[in-house]
Design an enzyme around this catalytic site. Structure first.
Site, PDB file in Angstrom:
ATOM      1  N   GLY A 141       0.820  -1.204   0.000  1.00  0.00           N
ATOM      2  CA  GLY A 141       0.000   0.000   0.000  1.00  0.00           C
ATOM      3  C   GLY A 141       0.850   1.249   0.000  1.00  0.00           C
ATOM      4  O   GLY A 141       0.430   2.315   0.457  1.00  0.00           O
ATOM      5  N   LEU A 142       2.048   1.110  -0.536  1.00  0.00           N
ATOM      6  CA  LEU A 142       2.932   2.261  -0.744  1.00  0.00           C
ATOM      7  C   LEU A 142       3.221   3.042   0.538  1.00  0.00           C
ATOM      8  O   LEU A 142       3.416   4.260   0.522  1.00  0.00           O
ATOM      9  CB  LEU A 142       2.368   3.171  -1.843  1.00  0.00           C
ATOM     10  N   ASN A 178       6.614   6.089 -10.794  1.00  0.00           N
ATOM     11  CA  ASN A 178       5.803   4.876 -10.730  1.00  0.00           C
ATOM     12  C   ASN A 178       4.385   5.252 -11.120  1.00  0.00           C
ATOM     13  O   ASN A 178       3.704   5.960 -10.392  1.00  0.00           O
ATOM     14  CB  ASN A 178       5.861   4.333  -9.292  1.00  0.00           C
ATOM     15  N   CYS A 215      -0.275   3.419 -10.347  1.00  0.00           N
ATOM     16  CA  CYS A 215      -1.080   3.816  -9.193  1.00  0.00           C
ATOM     17  C   CYS A 215      -2.409   4.341  -9.696  1.00  0.00           C
ATOM     18  O   CYS A 215      -2.492   4.912 -10.770  1.00  0.00           O
ATOM     19  CB  CYS A 215      -0.399   4.941  -8.430  1.00  0.00           C
ATOM     20  N   LYS A 241       8.433   4.176 -14.963  1.00  0.00           N
ATOM     21  CA  LYS A 241       8.307   2.740 -14.689  1.00  0.00           C
ATOM     22  C   LYS A 241       6.925   2.282 -15.094  1.00  0.00           C
ATOM     23  O   LYS A 241       5.917   2.752 -14.565  1.00  0.00           O
ATOM     24  CB  LYS A 241       8.530   2.499 -13.195  1.00  0.00           C
ATOM     25  N   ILE A 262       9.525  -4.373 -15.765  1.00  0.00           N
ATOM     26  CA  ILE A 262       8.134  -4.099 -15.448  1.00  0.00           C
ATOM     27  C   ILE A 262       7.949  -3.913 -13.951  1.00  0.00           C
ATOM     28  O   ILE A 262       8.790  -4.350 -13.169  1.00  0.00           O
ATOM     29  CB  ILE A 262       7.226  -5.293 -15.909  1.00  0.00           C
ATOM     30  N   GLY A 271      12.305  -7.519 -12.896  1.00  0.00           N
ATOM     31  CA  GLY A 271      11.356  -8.621 -12.747  1.00  0.00           C
ATOM     32  C   GLY A 271      12.074  -9.936 -12.598  1.00  0.00           C
ATOM     33  O   GLY A 271      12.520 -10.523 -13.571  1.00  0.00           O
TER      34      GLY A 271
END
Ligand SMILES: Cc1cc2nc3c(=O)[nH]c(=O)nc-3n(C[C@H](O)[C@H](O)[C@H](O)COP(=O)(O)OP(=O)(O)OC[C@H]3O[C@@H](n4cnc5c(N)ncnc54)[C@H](O)[C@@H]3O)c2cc1C
Ligand SMILES: Cc1cc2nc3c(=O)[nH]c(=O)nc-3n(C[C@H](O)[C@H](O)[C@H](O)COP(=O)(O)OP(=O)(O)OC[C@H]3O[C@@H](n4cnc5c(N)ncnc54)[C@H](O)[C@@H]3O)c2cc1C
Ligand SMILES: Cc1cc2nc3c(=O)[nH]c(=O)nc-3n(C[C@H](O)[C@H](O)[C@H](O)COP(=O)(O)O)c2cc1C
Ligand SMILES: Cc1cc2nc3c(=O)[nH]c(=O)nc-3n(C[C@H](O)[C@H](O)[C@H](O)COP(=O)(O)O)c2cc1C
Ligand code: FES
Ligand code: FES
Lengths: 269, 319, 319, 269
Positions: C87-88, C142, C145, C180, C206, C258
């Site tokens: 949850g960041l 990122n 989200c 990203k 990824i 990855g």
């Protein structure tokens, strides 16, 4: 054919990275040149079974035919090359391992009259022992990296076949490729059985073709199922063969692993 | 002594009832099917497993003409999975009907034919031919194939094309139609809606996920085809998630596929809304795997005193 | 006696040169970065590894305000992988600058700040604040989200939204910008084009793949958040494939991420066109993993007498 | 703190599914209540390390303080519950295993005057032994499934702590939960150290709160990194604690595994 838990009866280093493992066997008939597939781990990594030629058949009833009836054990001769074989080499006697087999069609029985030559490179020696045990004749030409490796050929002495050795570094026998020995040995009426690295097999096939000798090769491909369903172990085969299995590709596991060398599209291998 | 690995556990009558499910009008004795391309034409597994203990058998994908498939190497192992690029090699629908269906018809287990084509017409023709032949209980349409008329974009990643191909089949035949979706989309719900509107009777998810493995010593792809489809336990969390996502719009039953090795894995899919499941790659590890999964589900049902039907979608989000 | 696991192999001078790569104007001593969220703020790894042997350190994703993250359980193991729904959680950009950057600035290794927000403005503000603070060599955006202003659809699955957010950042700061990408799209090339047009200087692929694991005994999801992101070796073939696909349209350097555990894995990405790589989940298995990957790449370069730069895209399809 | 290859010195079944494994240790200081993380397999399945409390410290220099200085070995006590611990139980002495640790903060040292009560359920006994070794006083209340399991408590005799046992089936000691014993033992000036299943810990926390005793609990969560970076092992903690680490969630690995029981949001656990 069965998929079952076998007991590991022994698992010993032969020399360097070569090991022999003996497994209990239910008595199912085995033909020279067939193979088995082992699940080296109960876990999921490595995921797939690993194929190994049947190297030795224990306790078979004495028969005159070309197969081994009611064996109580089978043995494999294997070389540690990656993680699956590394795990295998760490197994202890008494542990159990899942075995699928016997699989594949095995060597084609030679006509009596023929002059048999077995040609093996490295661990390609494995499927030759049952053949030599049945034939009790002919010549075995064996190519190895160096003298130490040639220790794995010991099992062939006393079986009635003539053994000639080639090593890459000349530390034992002929210096050079085993095909160098073959060129001297081959006759038009020879029947050749070969197993080893692809370039060796190709060279053997070429020599056989030139001399007019019949030649059978046992091939290796990455396999998933071992029973002809995943279609993963395809090799390109000659279009002259009839039927579905040969319309372009044959499966090493179920159509082979032994093929007539003239059926293989060697350029595609 | 080598012992047969086949489970000795018998599925008793009451337990058997607990396993029954219905998919697209088909009554299955249990929710475990074999995934297309991993079970050949069924007969290959007869020496190793009891084909009549399976919920259904899905055969290797069929095309109108026999196909040679891709050059070799076609498979490579990956962490907890494998990549395949078989190239849909198959005997073709006619040879299937002539040589393979005979054996399958004799089984009490329903046989589902998986079909694929290069054009919408291919799919329709295949469906008609198989319905005519008889002995096939349902069709599974594999739409993860390039549409040659549309520049090779897969039917399965374009809702419009997917709708076309599924409509063509559902309007042509009376056989129940299952559509197998590709996971290779931004939003699986869009595809679910499309094929549902086109009349599919059930949906299988997921097909393999495109992947690439490089041979770093030889500096080339491991597979001759460069890209292959990833299957096996590695993809299971992705597959379960897609079933769960699909359910938010699905009105037809879902069939879960992707990485099922054990009964536990199958139950993950069932609890996340799959009515049935398919066992694929696991058949290579153990030719009796699918039956073992069914036996394991029976054990779970007994322990939990529940029927499979009542477990479908039984996953409750945490408070 | 317990022995230190740190590799004793030294990277010699010539070999060191062979490892250098350039990403978005940044000179990296080697192509190995640590993936965001798997390396904390760097200092946590100081007891276990030599931070100055890394190509770059990417810190845990930062938001404008500190975030508490998701309820627990947040992680679960999967076959050859793991699912996370953290949850960041993070300290927020101000606390990062105040408490964490001090340590990082002293390192000779470039530090890349990974940022995420809920609106386009969030991203821009974050970027500006970090540029002002100094000591950050580049930004990694990122975009996997949810965009709260657009009904929660992820920036990373919509090329228009992705373009907006990347443009906002690239036009606001002079720092090199890495975007990203989320793998959760039908066609990664569409996303590559979008963020490239928006001025990104490099692209990481990824991020994790959404997945779900069910606790079949408790009949509920293993994670409180139901869905988590799949990482680890399980996803590597998918990630390598996406790098390879991305390259067909990418003009900026690609960074592979990855499932990298070993140098071999990293080289798969490099041969498939990644200029640099990120080590993520592997840091949990071995806190010295990223440095070991770099050392392994050096060994490969030596054996093959090649510089990393010359290996990028070195995979030749089979004849 | 280190990540290193340790030698397995022994690995023995204690009873049922309980095992003890002794590992070589570099001499690094260990505090009671700390834990280590083991990579049970070199392969990728299972992928993550597994956490285990330090159960015994071997060869430490005699010190008067609360920690163990320069130990040469550590021991874990573990129960086989899944595939990781199953693999662990199959390891042989002489094999090597990767160890990360010591990790976490360990037990908080009690003030001399306090009356110490250790409460352990099942394998939650593990982190109590180093505590008992240091304290050489107090009471150990141990809850087990049945009589056989109580065999694991043998290591505590002779350490100077009073041992009371509860079993689920009453086959040894008090019949019922270990919290039944605690209710009788607890005093307002007690300091309680508890480790075991979450419901047990919660019950202990409630009893402690009611009696006014201080209470420390050692928690378990699924872990990936063990060093506070993955943020996977979060537990909800009271908002009254200052600073980032406690703004809603704390990490069991780096903020714990020992927490003051009043800091934990027990409803969220
Ligand atoms: C029909 C058949 C019979 C075989 N008989 C024997 C035998 O008797 N003794 C023996 O030692 N080996 C035999 N092999 C090869 C053996 O199966 C492989 O060496 C083994 O699967 C490698 O597993 P690994 O996990 O150790 O290697 P991996 O980690 O999987 O790979 C290591 C290396 O081995 C290569 N490799 C992997 N799988 C195969 C494969 N199936 N065939 C060829 N190369 C492969 C890889 O490309 C790689 O270079 C046989 C193969 C086949 C197909
Ligand atoms: C700080 C800490 C200290 C621990 N100390 C000990 C100890 O001294 N002795 C001991 O036997 N065990 C201890 N554990 C628990 C131990 O880590 C797990 O039992 C082990 O990881 C299970 O691995 P597995 O692969 O066998 O089980 P899995 O196959 O992963 O799971 C089997 C079952 O165990 C549960 N489980 C898995 N991981 C954990 C975990 N980390 N914590 C709790 N339950 C889990 C699963 O939910 C499942 O029900 C400790 C855990 C933590 C967090
Ligand atoms: C070797 C192989 C061949 C396959 N062939 C087909 C096929 O012909 N048609 C199809 O729809 N799916 C095919 N699949 C996909 C499987 O049916 C299944 O959906 C996928 O493998 C995921 O399940 P699994 O992880 O259990 O294998 C194939 C899979 C494999 C591994
Ligand atoms: C626990 C965890 C936390 C992560 N947090 C972030 C994050 O904050 N920001 C981000 O961009 N990626 C995050 N990621 C994704 C990783 O950076 C990486 O892209 C992904 O895990 C794939 O690489 P791997 O398989 O090597 O782990 C996280 C991954 C994990 C496992
Ligand atoms: S290995 Fe599956 S067809 Fe040969
Ligand atoms: S296990 Fe990673 S933060 Fe605790």
């Amino acid at each position: 054919m069965q998929s079952s838990q076998a007991a590991i009866l022994h698992n010993k280093k032969v020399v360097d990275d070569y090991f022999r493992m003996r497994l209990s066997w239910s008595g199912m008939e085995v033909r020279p040149g067939q193979f088995i597939m082992l699940r080296v781990s109960d876990g999921l990594d490595p995921l797939l079974r690993r194929p190994f030629g049947i190297y030795n058949v224990i306790g078979a009833k004495k028969t005159t035919g070309f197969s081994f009836k009611r064996p109580t054990g089978v043995e494999i001769l294997y070389r540690v090359v990656g993680k699956g074989t590394a795990i295998l080499s760490s197994k202890e006697p008494g542990e159990r391992i899942n075995v699928l087999g016997p699989l594949g069609n095995g060597w084609v029985e030679p006509e009596e009259a023929r002059n048999v030559i077995m040609v093996a490179g490295g661990v390609g020696l494995a499927p030759m022992l049952p053949l030599a045990q049945r034939l009790k004749a002919g010549a075995l030409l064996f190519g190895a990296r160096h003298k130490a490796d040639t220790k794995i050929v010991a099992g062939f002495s006393g079986l009635g076949c003539k053994i000639k050795i080639a090593t890459d570094d000349g530390s034992r026998g002929f210096k050079g490729f085993v095909t160098g020995l073959l060129a001297k040995e081959i006759k038009p009426d020879s029947v050749i059985y070969a197993c080893g690295p692809a370039p060796m097999l190709k060279a053997v096939a070429v020599i056989a073709l030139a001399s007019g000798a019949r030649c059978f090769v046992s091939l290796e491909r990455t396999m998933a199922c071992g029973i002809g369903v995943c279609l993963g172990c395809a090799v390109k085969t000659g279009a002259h063969k009839a039927g579905y299995e040969a319309d372009g590709f044959s499966m090493v596991c179920s159509d082979g692993p032994v093929f007539d060398s003239t059926d293989i599209d060697w350029d595609a291998l | 002594m080598i012992k047969k690995a086949k489970p000795k556990v018998k599925i008793d009558k009451k337990a058997a009832l607990a396993l029954e499910v219905e998919i697209a009008g088909l009554e299955l004795r249990n929710p475990v099917m074999t995934a297309s391309g991993t079970f050949g034409y069924g007969s290959e597994f007869a020496p190793y497993t009891d084909l009549e203990k399976l919920g259904a058998i899905i055969v290797k994908g069929l095309s109108l003409k026999p196909r040679h498939g891709n050059p070799s190497p076609r498979i490579v192992e990956t962490p907890c999975g494998m990549l395949n690029a078989i190239g849909l090699q198959n005997v073709g629908v006619e040879a299937f009907i002539k040589n393979k269906l005979l054996f399958l018809r004799k089984l009490k287990t329903p046989v589902i034919a998986n079909i694929f084509g290069e054009t919408v017409d291919d799919y329709r023709e295949l469906a008609l031919r198989l319905e005519d032949a008889g002995g096939v209980a349902a069709l599974e349409i594999n739409i993860s194939c390039p549409n040659v008329k549309k520049g090779g974009i897969a039917f399965g990643t374009d809702p419009v094309e997917a709708h076309k191909v599924v409509s063509a089949v559902t309007s042509a035949v009376r056989l129940p139609v299952i559509t197998k979706l590709s996971p290779n989309v931004t939003d699986i719900r869009v595809m679910v809606r499309a094929v549902q509107d086109a009349g599919t009777n059930a949906i299988t998810l997921i097909n393999t996920i495109p992947g690439l493995v490089v041979d770093v010593e030889k500096r080339r792809p491991m597979l001759a085809n460069v890209i292959g489809g990833l299957s096996g336990p590695a993809i299971r969390p992705i597959a379960v998630r897609m079933v769960w996502e699909a359910k938010s719009v699905a009105k037809v039953p879902l069939i879960g596929s992707g990485g099922i090795i054990s009964a536990n894995d199958a139950l993950e899919f069932i609890l996340a809304w799959a009515t049935a499941v398919q066992v694929g790659t696991a058949n290579f590890l153990d030719p009796d795997a699918a039956v073992k999964v069914a036996v394991g589900i029976a054990g779970y049902c007994k322990r939990h005193n529940a029927a499979v039907k009542s477990l479908v979608g039984g996953m409750k989000a945490r408070e």
